[in-house]
Design an enzyme around this catalytic site. Structure first.
Site, short mmCIF file in Angstrom:
data_model
loop_
_atom_site.label_atom_id
_atom_site.label_comp_id
_atom_site.label_asym_id
_atom_site.label_seq_id
_atom_site.Cartn_x
_atom_site.Cartn_y
_atom_site.Cartn_z
N GLU A 237 0.84 -1.22 0.00
CA GLU A 237 0.00 0.00 0.00
C GLU A 237 0.87 1.26 0.00
O GLU A 237 0.50 2.29 0.55
CB GLU A 237 -0.99 0.02 1.18
CG GLU A 237 -1.90 -1.19 1.30
CD GLU A 237 -2.73 -1.48 0.06
OE1 GLU A 237 -2.80 -0.61 -0.84
OE2 GLU A 237 -3.30 -2.57 -0.02
C1 LIG Z 1 3.00 -9.76 0.23
C2 LIG Z 1 2.59 -8.73 -0.74
C3 LIG Z 1 1.24 -8.51 -0.99
C4 LIG Z 1 0.84 -7.54 -1.92
N1 LIG Z 1 -0.48 -7.41 -2.19
C5 LIG Z 1 -0.87 -6.58 -3.18
C6 LIG Z 1 -2.23 -6.50 -3.58
O1 LIG Z 1 -3.09 -7.18 -3.02
N2 LIG Z 1 -2.56 -5.68 -4.61
C7 LIG Z 1 -1.64 -4.92 -5.25
O2 LIG Z 1 -1.97 -4.18 -6.16
N3 LIG Z 1 -0.33 -4.95 -4.86
C8 LIG Z 1 0.07 -5.78 -3.88
N4 LIG Z 1 1.40 -5.83 -3.53
C9 LIG Z 1 2.35 -4.95 -4.22
C10 LIG Z 1 2.88 -3.85 -3.31
O3 LIG Z 1 1.90 -2.86 -3.10
C11 LIG Z 1 4.17 -3.26 -3.92
O4 LIG Z 1 5.15 -4.28 -3.89
C12 LIG Z 1 4.66 -2.03 -3.17
O5 LIG Z 1 3.78 -0.94 -3.33
C13 LIG Z 1 6.05 -1.56 -3.63
O6 LIG Z 1 6.09 -1.39 -5.00
P1 LIG Z 1 7.18 -2.18 -5.87
O7 LIG Z 1 7.21 -3.59 -5.42
O8 LIG Z 1 6.90 -1.89 -7.29
O9 LIG Z 1 8.55 -1.53 -5.42
P2 LIG Z 1 9.37 -0.38 -6.15
O10 LIG Z 1 8.43 0.71 -6.54
O11 LIG Z 1 10.24 -0.98 -7.19
O12 LIG Z 1 10.26 0.14 -4.92
C14 LIG Z 1 11.59 -0.34 -4.62
C15 LIG Z 1 12.26 0.64 -3.67
O13 LIG Z 1 12.40 1.92 -4.32
C16 LIG Z 1 11.76 2.92 -3.58
N5 LIG Z 1 11.08 3.86 -4.48
C17 LIG Z 1 10.34 3.57 -5.58
N6 LIG Z 1 9.85 4.70 -6.12
C18 LIG Z 1 10.26 5.71 -5.35
C19 LIG Z 1 10.08 7.13 -5.38
N7 LIG Z 1 9.35 7.71 -6.32
N8 LIG Z 1 10.64 7.86 -4.40
C20 LIG Z 1 11.38 7.29 -3.44
N9 LIG Z 1 11.60 5.96 -3.36
C21 LIG Z 1 11.03 5.19 -4.29
C22 LIG Z 1 10.74 2.21 -2.68
O14 LIG Z 1 10.45 2.95 -1.51
C23 LIG Z 1 11.46 0.90 -2.39
O15 LIG Z 1 12.32 1.05 -1.32
C24 LIG Z 1 1.81 -6.77 -2.60
C25 LIG Z 1 3.16 -6.97 -2.32
C26 LIG Z 1 3.55 -7.95 -1.42
C27 LIG Z 1 5.03 -8.15 -1.18
#
Ligand SMILES: Cc1cc2nc3c(=O)[nH]c(=O)nc-3n(C[C@H](O)[C@H](O)[C@H](O)COP(=O)(O)OP(=O)(O)OC[C@H]3O[C@@H](n4cnc5c(N)ncnc54)[C@H](O)[C@@H]3O)c2cc1C
Length: 394
Positions: A237
């Site tokens: 989230e």
């Molecule tokens: C167990 C689990 C359940 C989940 N359930 C759902 C679900 O039900 N529905 C759904 O839609 N999603 C779900 N997710 C997805 C989850 O919401 C995302 O993994 C999360 O929002 C992080 O996005 P990402 O994985 O793309 O990471 P990335 O965006 O690649 O982030 C990687 C790192 O870079 C940093 N970063 C990225 N962009 C920026 C920025 N602009 N400024 C500063 N720092 C930044 C982040 O803080 C993080 O430290 C789930 C994930 C997990 C692991």
């Protein structure tokens, strides 16, 4: 396990605009329900694997495959291209709820650790109050850990409730101007409830393992599970950094820091009430709140002044700003609780409970609020240290 499963899915319709403006929301059911309501044809959406995760093992995070055979059927929700906007209705509620998850995990970790500390016998108390080894809760450092866990959890819980009250006022207060103020206050507090409470839950769950010592590493106690379960809370989230970006941009720079400064003014009024009380606990709280409030004002001025000209410098301090604001807002709630507890104690109400409230609030002031000025220095003075190292040097 269920007759049907309904997935809410973000996808594009053919010819949709580029980027986030071209995302629509769909309902994609596992079974396409017949006109008479009977579960009908199997839709082309399949769970192809269940993820193996660090924690939250009871939650089946899955990989779904859509349209591998003939194409999955989805039903548009609302209007085309407004999917992201609809998703945020759910997301805003979910952000608050994930903050609560953090508080719940932290509370459980605290209860487990407190019970263990009363049972585990190891080492003689430094003040010689027991002739031999005694329960570890007699060691000042174990008490410090337990108090950190309890004070942070109570502070974040109070903060979440204060945010919920603003939400209620925003929707149901008879005065339209108050509804508007409460909506702005709620929106400012949501990234703090989500970001600070979840980071806090990680610290608390980690301390829970620490209180258990070597037994904390052993699954049998259950302490490690809370630490693993808590880790996802600062990620899904919207990660802590994404909450912090929201706090910096939409919640602070956009209104020139007006809402943030209105919180500072309310905190100052609480400091006055604490000084009028005059007890040692109230005076300690007033002093640390005052330092924290000044730190908040410095950071808000920094963010507002530099936001356009030096975005890298401002965003280098976004998470420290979030932790500062969350820490201070939670401490402010405990200060308000301290004042109520003093009044009730004087009225002879539930003395043990009120004394504990006062002691926990004082601990928060001296051991948690004291982190706030350090976070201020990281934001206001520390940007060059972050931006100074080019990406290729990592
Ligand atoms: C167990 C689990 C359940 C989940 N359930 C759902 C679900 O039900 N529905 C759904 O839609 N999603 C779900 N997710 C997805 C989850 O919401 C995302 O993994 C999360 O929002 C992080 O996005 P990402 O994985 O793309 O990471 P990335 O965006 O690649 O982030 C990687 C790192 O870079 C940093 N970063 C990225 N962009 C920026 C920025 N602009 N400024 C500063 N720092 C930044 C982040 O803080 C993080 O430290 C789930 C994930 C997990 C692991």
């Amino acid at each position: 396990m269920a007759e049907n499963i309904v997935h809410l899915v973000l996808a594009r319709v053919a010819g949709a605009p580029e980027g986030v403006k071209g995302i629509s929301l769909f309902v994609v059911p596992k079974f396409l329900v017949g006109a008479d309501g009977s579960p009908g044809v199997r839709n082309d959406v399949h769970c192809v694997s269940i993820e193996h995760k660090l924690g939250i093992k009871a939650s089946p995070t899955a990989v779904l495959q859509f349209g591998d055979n003939d194409g999955a059927v989805g039903f548009l929700v609302g209007e085309e291209n407004r999917g992201l906007e609809y998703m945020f209705i759910m997301m805003n509620a979910a952000r608050y709820a994930v903050g609560l998850q953090g508080i719940a995990v932290a509370e459980r970790a605290y209860q487990l650790a407190a019970a263990y500390a009363k049972e585990r016998v190891q080492g003689r108390p430094v003040d010689g109050s027991l002739p031999g080894a005694g329960p570890i809760i007699h060691h000042p450092d174990v008490k410090r850990m337990l108090l950190t866990m309890r004070a942070m959890t109570e502070g974040c819980r109070a903060l979440a409730l204060a945010a919920a009250a603003e939400y209620d006022h925003a929707h149901a207060h008879p005065d339209a101007a108050q509804r508007k103020r409460s909506q702005a206050a709620y929106e400012f507090l949501v990234p703090l409830v989500k970001g600070f409470s979840t980071e806090m839950s990680l610290e608390v769950a980690s301390l829970g393992v620490q209180v258990h010592g070597g037994m904390g590493f052993i699954e049998e106690t259950g302490a490690a599970q809370y630490l693993r379960d808590a880790k996802i809370l600062s990620i899904y989230e919207g990660t802590t950094a994404i909450q912090a970006n929201d706090l910096v941009g939409r919640k602070t720079a956009r209104d020139g820091g007006a809402v943030a400064r209105s919180f500072a003014a309310q905190i100052e009024a609480t400091e006055d009430a604490l000084r009028s009380s005059g007890s040692a606990a109230a005076l300690a709280m007033a002093r640390r709140l005052g330092e924290g409030r000044q730190a908040l004002l410095d950071v808000v001025a920094f963010v507002v002044e530099r936001f356009r000209a030096e975005p890298n410098a401002v965003f280098a301090g976004s998470v420290p700003y979030l932790l500062l604001a969350g820490n201070l807002a939670a401490g402010w709630q405990l200060a308000r609780a301290l004042l109520v507890a003093e009044r009730k104690l004087a009225a002879g109400e539930d003395a043990a409970f009120m004394r504990a409230k006062i002691a926990v609030a004082r601990f928060y002031a001296e051991h948690v609020l004291t982190r706030v000025p350090g976070l201020r220095h990281s934001v206001v003075d520390g940007a060059a240290a972050v931006t100074g190292l080019p990406a290729e040097m990592f």
